[in-house]
Each structure stands twice: as C-alpha cells, then as structure tokens.
Design an enzyme around this catalytic site. Sequence first.
Site, PDB file in Angstrom:
ATOM      1  N   ALA A  10       0.806  -1.224   0.000  1.00 41.24           N
ATOM      2  CA  ALA A  10       0.000   0.000   0.000  1.00 41.24           C
ATOM      3  C   ALA A  10       0.838   1.272   0.000  1.00 41.24           C
ATOM      4  CB  ALA A  10      -0.921   0.008   1.218  1.00 41.24           C
ATOM      5  N   ARG A  15      10.453   7.264  -2.757  1.00 37.61           N
ATOM      6  CA  ARG A  15      11.829   7.370  -3.265  1.00 37.61           C
ATOM      7  C   ARG A  15      11.958   6.948  -4.729  1.00 37.61           C
ATOM      8  NH1 ARG A  15      13.879   4.109   1.899  1.00 37.61           N
ATOM      9  NH2 ARG A  15      11.645   3.640   1.920  1.00 37.61           N
ATOM     10  N   LYS A  22       4.870   1.612  -6.573  1.00 38.54           N
ATOM     11  CA  LYS A  22       6.193   0.982  -6.598  1.00 38.54           C
ATOM     12  C   LYS A  22       6.138  -0.498  -6.977  1.00 38.54           C
ATOM     13  CE  LYS A  22       8.381   0.126  -2.627  1.00 38.54           C
ATOM     14  NZ  LYS A  22       9.183   0.456  -1.415  1.00 38.54           N
ATOM     15  N   GLU A 152      13.892   1.034  14.093  1.00 35.55           N
ATOM     16  CA  GLU A 152      14.040   1.667  12.777  1.00 35.55           C
ATOM     17  C   GLU A 152      15.245   2.601  12.805  1.00 35.55           C
ATOM     18  OE1 GLU A 152      12.142   0.943   9.862  1.00 35.55           O
ATOM     19  OE2 GLU A 152      11.952  -0.652  11.326  1.00 35.55           O
ATOM     20  N   ASN A 224      13.488   0.334  -3.096  1.00 36.24           N
ATOM     21  CA  ASN A 224      12.968   1.627  -2.639  1.00 36.24           C
ATOM     22  C   ASN A 224      13.319   2.749  -3.596  1.00 36.24           C
ATOM     23  OD1 ASN A 224      11.817   0.827  -0.026  1.00 36.24           O
ATOM     24  ND2 ASN A 224      13.932   0.305   0.456  1.00 36.24           N
ATOM     25  N   TYR A 362      11.204  -1.236 -48.326  1.00 35.21           N
ATOM     26  CA  TYR A 362      10.056  -1.218 -47.414  1.00 35.21           C
ATOM     27  C   TYR A 362       8.943  -2.065 -48.010  1.00 35.21           C
ATOM     28  CZ  TYR A 362       5.760   0.009 -45.106  1.00 35.21           C
ATOM     29  OH  TYR A 362       4.570  -0.084 -44.451  1.00 35.21           O
ATOM     30  N   ASN A 382       2.138   1.661 -50.108  1.00 35.38           N
ATOM     31  CA  ASN A 382       0.898   1.037 -49.633  1.00 35.38           C
ATOM     32  C   ASN A 382      -0.120   2.062 -49.137  1.00 35.38           C
ATOM     33  OD1 ASN A 382       2.613   1.637 -47.443  1.00 35.38           O
ATOM     34  ND2 ASN A 382       1.627   0.117 -46.145  1.00 35.38           N
ATOM     35  N   ALA A 419      14.371  -2.234 -63.390  1.00 34.02           N
ATOM     36  CA  ALA A 419      14.903  -1.365 -62.332  1.00 34.02           C
ATOM     37  C   ALA A 419      14.365   0.054 -62.506  1.00 34.02           C
ATOM     38  CB  ALA A 419      16.416  -1.365 -62.385  1.00 34.02           C
TER      39      ALA A 419
HETATM   40  C1  UD1 Z   1      10.375  -1.406   6.472  1.00 34.03           C
HETATM   41  C2  UD1 Z   1      10.578  -1.875   7.913  1.00 34.03           C
HETATM   42  C3  UD1 Z   1      12.072  -2.042   8.182  1.00 34.03           C
HETATM   43  C4  UD1 Z   1      12.706  -2.964   7.178  1.00 34.03           C
HETATM   44  C5  UD1 Z   1      12.415  -2.442   5.773  1.00 34.03           C
HETATM   45  C6  UD1 Z   1      12.897  -3.379   4.676  1.00 34.03           C
HETATM   46  C7  UD1 Z   1       8.759  -1.019   9.332  1.00 34.03           C
HETATM   47  C8  UD1 Z   1       8.332   0.047  10.243  1.00 34.03           C
HETATM   48  N1  UD1 Z   1       9.989  -0.914   8.822  1.00 34.03           N
HETATM   49  O1  UD1 Z   1      10.901  -0.101   6.330  1.00 34.03           O
HETATM   50  O2  UD1 Z   1      12.269  -2.547   9.495  1.00 34.03           O
HETATM   51  O3  UD1 Z   1      14.099  -3.071   7.390  1.00 34.03           O
HETATM   52  O4  UD1 Z   1      10.984  -2.314   5.581  1.00 34.03           O
HETATM   53  O5  UD1 Z   1      12.172  -4.547   4.661  1.00 34.03           O
HETATM   54  O6  UD1 Z   1       8.007  -1.947   9.084  1.00 34.03           O
HETATM   55  N2  UD1 Z   1       3.336  -0.471   3.419  1.00 34.03           N
HETATM   56  C9  UD1 Z   1       1.963  -0.584   3.487  1.00 34.03           C
HETATM   57  N3  UD1 Z   1       1.251   0.315   4.232  1.00 34.03           N
HETATM   58  C10 UD1 Z   1       1.827   1.316   4.906  1.00 34.03           C
HETATM   59  C11 UD1 Z   1       3.249   1.447   4.838  1.00 34.03           C
HETATM   60  C12 UD1 Z   1       3.975   0.529   4.095  1.00 34.03           C
HETATM   61  O7  UD1 Z   1       1.395  -1.491   2.875  1.00 34.03           O
HETATM   62  O8  UD1 Z   1       1.122   2.081   5.556  1.00 34.03           O
HETATM   63  C13 UD1 Z   1       4.099  -1.458   2.631  1.00 34.03           C
HETATM   64  C14 UD1 Z   1       4.904  -0.841   1.509  1.00 34.03           C
HETATM   65  O9  UD1 Z   1       4.132  -0.800   0.311  1.00 34.03           O
HETATM   66  C15 UD1 Z   1       6.090  -1.812   1.372  1.00 34.03           C
HETATM   67  C16 UD1 Z   1       6.245  -2.359   2.780  1.00 34.03           C
HETATM   68  O10 UD1 Z   1       5.041  -2.096   3.470  1.00 34.03           O
HETATM   69  O11 UD1 Z   1       5.811  -2.888   0.493  1.00 34.03           O
HETATM   70  C17 UD1 Z   1       7.414  -1.708   3.515  1.00 34.03           C
HETATM   71  O12 UD1 Z   1       7.197  -0.306   3.509  1.00 34.03           O
HETATM   72  P1  UD1 Z   1       8.384   0.719   3.281  1.00 34.03           P
HETATM   73  O13 UD1 Z   1       7.865   2.090   3.336  1.00 34.03           O
HETATM   74  O14 UD1 Z   1       9.187   0.311   2.101  1.00 34.03           O
HETATM   75  O15 UD1 Z   1       9.211   0.442   4.632  1.00 34.03           O
HETATM   76  P2  UD1 Z   1      10.690   0.778   4.970  1.00 34.03           P
HETATM   77  O16 UD1 Z   1      10.811   2.195   5.379  1.00 34.03           O
HETATM   78  O17 UD1 Z   1      11.563   0.273   3.897  1.00 34.03           O
END
Ligand code: UD1
Length: 457
Positions: A10, A15, A22, A152, A224, A362, A382, A419
């Site tokens: 979601a 980035r 994504k 985090e 990312n 062609y 054509n 030709a």
């Molecule tokens: C997250 C993890 C981190 C981990 C990293 C790589 C958390 C808080 N952090 O950080 O520990 O090292 O992934 O795996 O979990 N997503 C949702 N809904 C939301 C937010 C995110 O579905 O509200 C989904 C994103 O689409 C993505 C995944 O969760 O597929 C991870 O989200 P992302 O924002 O990439 O997290 P990171 O900051 O990378």
Amino acid sequence: MSLRAIVLAAGRGTRMKSDRPKVLFCVAGRPLLSWVLDAVAGTAPDEVVVVVGHGAAEVRAALPEGVRAVLQEPQLGTGHAVATALAAMGEVGGGTVLVVPGDSPLLLPETLRALVEARGSAPAALLTTVMPDPTGYGRVLRDGEGVAGIVEERDATPEQRALCEVAVSTYAFGGEALASALAGLSRGNDQGEYYLTDVVAALAASGEVCAVPVPDPAEVQGVNSLEQLAAVAAEVRRRLNSAWMRAGVEMVDPSRVYLDAAVTLEAGVRLYPGVHLEGGTTVAAGAEVGPDVFAVDSAIGPKARVWYSVLREAAVGEGAQVGPFASLRPGTRLEAGAKVGTFVETKATTVGRRSKVPHLSYLGDAVVGEDSNVGAGTITCNYDGREKHRTVIGDRVFIGSDTMLVAPVTVGDDAYTGAGSVITHDVAPGALAVERAPQREVPGYAARRPKKAPRKE
Ligand code: UD1
Ligand code: CA
C-alpha cells in the site's frame, strides 16, 4: 493448521519519484508484486491478501485470480497495514500468518517455507540478514540468543545504527499473538506510524521470537529507489540466464542478455551480447540471435539467424535470415529460408519460402511468394494518404532494384519488373513490366560545358 499470507503493497514508494505504484515497476517484464506473489504461492497458503492503498486500482488490476486485495486508507504504517488485512481475513485463530513486503522480488519460496517451519509454536519468527551497509533498514536487537526487538534507523541510537543485522519485513506470526500485539501498537516514533516492527518487541516479551538468518542479503534486497530496482533486475537476470544455460542455451556473455520471464528458449539456441527478448518471444533450437537484437512477442524459428535488428510481433521461419539492421514490424512473417537483409523494414507482410529482400526496402501490407527476389531499394507504396492497400508478388518473381509498387497491385508468378520502374498496373505472370523514360544521350556534352574556375589549393 492454516497458513494465511499478507503481502504489503500500500505504500507510496516516495523514493521512486514516480506516480506509478512501486510494486508495479517491472523486472524481467513482470511487476515486483508478481514475483513476490509467486514466492508466496510456493508456501501453499490457504489465503493470500494484498494490502493496497497508493494506486489501489492499478495494483488490484495486476493481481492474479484467487488473490484478494484489502484497501488500507489512509496508510498509517506497516503495523496498520497488517491490522487492516487481519481484520478483513476474519478468524485466524492459532494458524500462521505470513507477512511479506511487496517490494522484495528476489525472495525464494524455500526461504519462506523455512520461515514458517522455524516458527513452530513460537509467537513469531522473522527473516534477518547481515548487510554490509544496513542504511535504511530496521536493526535487529538481540538479547542473548533470542530477538528482543527491532529499531528503525531513524529512531535508533548511534550504537544501534552500528548493528548490521537487519529485519526485512518478512515474518511468520502466530495468528492470536499477532492480533493482540497489533492491538497494543502506538505511533510514538519519528514517523508517527504504526510500526509492524514494534510487534516483535511486544511478542519477545511474552515468548521467544526466532530469527531465521538469510545468508545472501541479495535475496532480501528490497526496492525503494530506481537504483535498487536496477540492482534487483541484475540479480533476476543472473538467475534467469543461469537457468537457461543449464537448460542448454548458449550465451556468449550472460551479463548482456536481457530476457523477460515469459520468454521461452530451446536447447541449442545461441545468444550473443545485447539481446533483449521481451513478452512471449520464443526462440527455437539452433537459432542464433544477436549481437544487438530487440524482439517483442516474436517467434524465431529453428536455425534462424537474426542480428542487429528489431522485431515486434514478427515470426521468423526455419533457417530464415534477418539483418543486419532490419526492422520487422507487427504482422511480419518470414517463411523457411527467407531473407530480410540490411536496412529493410516490413509490416503486415509475408515473405515466402526462400524469397529474399536483401537491401534497403520497405514492404508493407504485402505478400511475396516463394523463390522471389526483391531488388535493392524496392518500396511498396501502400498508403495513398487515406487508406492502406495490398501488394501481391507471386512465386519466382524478380523485382528490379528501385521498383515502386503502387498498391493495390499484383505481380504475377515468374514476372519481372525493370529497375527504377513505378508499377501502377498489375503485371501478368511471366511478363516484364518496365516504366521509365527511354535513356537519352547528349554526345560531347562534357566538352561543351563551361570550364570550371580552377579550385583554390
Ligand atoms: C520497512 C521496515 C524495516 C525494514 C524495511 C525493509 C517497518 C516500520 N519498517 O521499512 O524494518 O528493514 O521495511 O524490509 O516496518 N506499506 C503498506 N502500508 C503502509 C506502509 C507501508 O502497505 O502504511 C508497505 C509498503 O508498500 C512496502 C512495505 O510495506 O511494500 C514496507 O514499507 P516501506 O515504506 O518500504 O518500509 P521501509 O521504510 O523500507
Ligand atoms: Ca523511375
């Protein structure tokens, strides 16, 4: 015991600097999310739910049958995403809930199966890996043998940031343990989000949380940024190409062969560097493709030779030759032994068995029979500015160089064109059609010409 899978998809993917969700960015012609769903399917789950939010409609449209989307709106973090999915799933009880990020296309099904197995009766198990540069990842906090929690990066102390063991958003939870830990989450962190990572500390307090280390960090590499997308694509390419080489496909330089996942190749194919095969392209045994060929949704037949060329929805028959520098557009069909050579463009055209179009031509909306030769510089005119018309060339025809075939027009079997002719009428079988002014000669012309001023040195 049941196994339910939740795929997190979601997030906005800020980035990536793009409006496209994504998880819909592609590697080897398939969205990141499809690769993840394949790996998840390898655990034979009873149910798969994808959490969608940013670009929900587009992501939903990309889901295969049997996979359900759950909308997370607004997106309040990974913990909130899992809670939203869990609420939509109904009673999970003591079964396992597998959580996988939608942006990690290199995860292998056997790793996920090992994770589910490793949990046993513990409240949770998680994949971890050691990253030489852990920037951006959540760090795993250890307490003796077990996992104590995850912090985090943006919430970590300098000492914690120095840790290189990271969490990769991939977990197996006991359903009840997960539900109660999620209920206790708060947003007291730098981003004001509900972090799934905080569930780990809560569960570690009540039982052992088991870490399953992944030896090669490349497998859990997430996407990312566009730079990471390219890195992941390189790894997918390495895996795909290795598998094809094991299956008997020869690659002069596998690092320079770019194959979509849906491409099929037979043993005995030889691929040179700079080959891009996309969509449902197929290449049969004995064919040689490249250097520098781009083919989409095309079929290259046995023993065909294609080099320095572009093919789109084209079929190249057995032993046919294409290039260098040919463009085969949709609807091109070369029958066995045909040749389309240097600087030739074709569209919606069939070239019959052993017929040749060797240079600078062609052919559009045309049919060429068998054993015919189309001379250099021939053009099927054509398009009359409004509509497209067909050109039909029979068997054993000789089209002289620089013939303009003004369609609709038919050149019968065994016929010739002179030709430089502009052919506007049908040519009867066996006839020669010539259309050009008789050649005129001006004797002594050079001597009569005014003298040129001598060139300055
Ligand atoms: C997250 C993890 C981190 C981990 C990293 C790589 C958390 C808080 N952090 O950080 O520990 O090292 O992934 O795996 O979990 N997503 C949702 N809904 C939301 C937010 C995110 O579905 O509200 C989904 C994103 O689409 C993505 C995944 O969760 O597929 C991870 O989200 P992302 O924002 O990439 O997290 P990171 O900051 O990378
Ligand atoms: Ca002419």
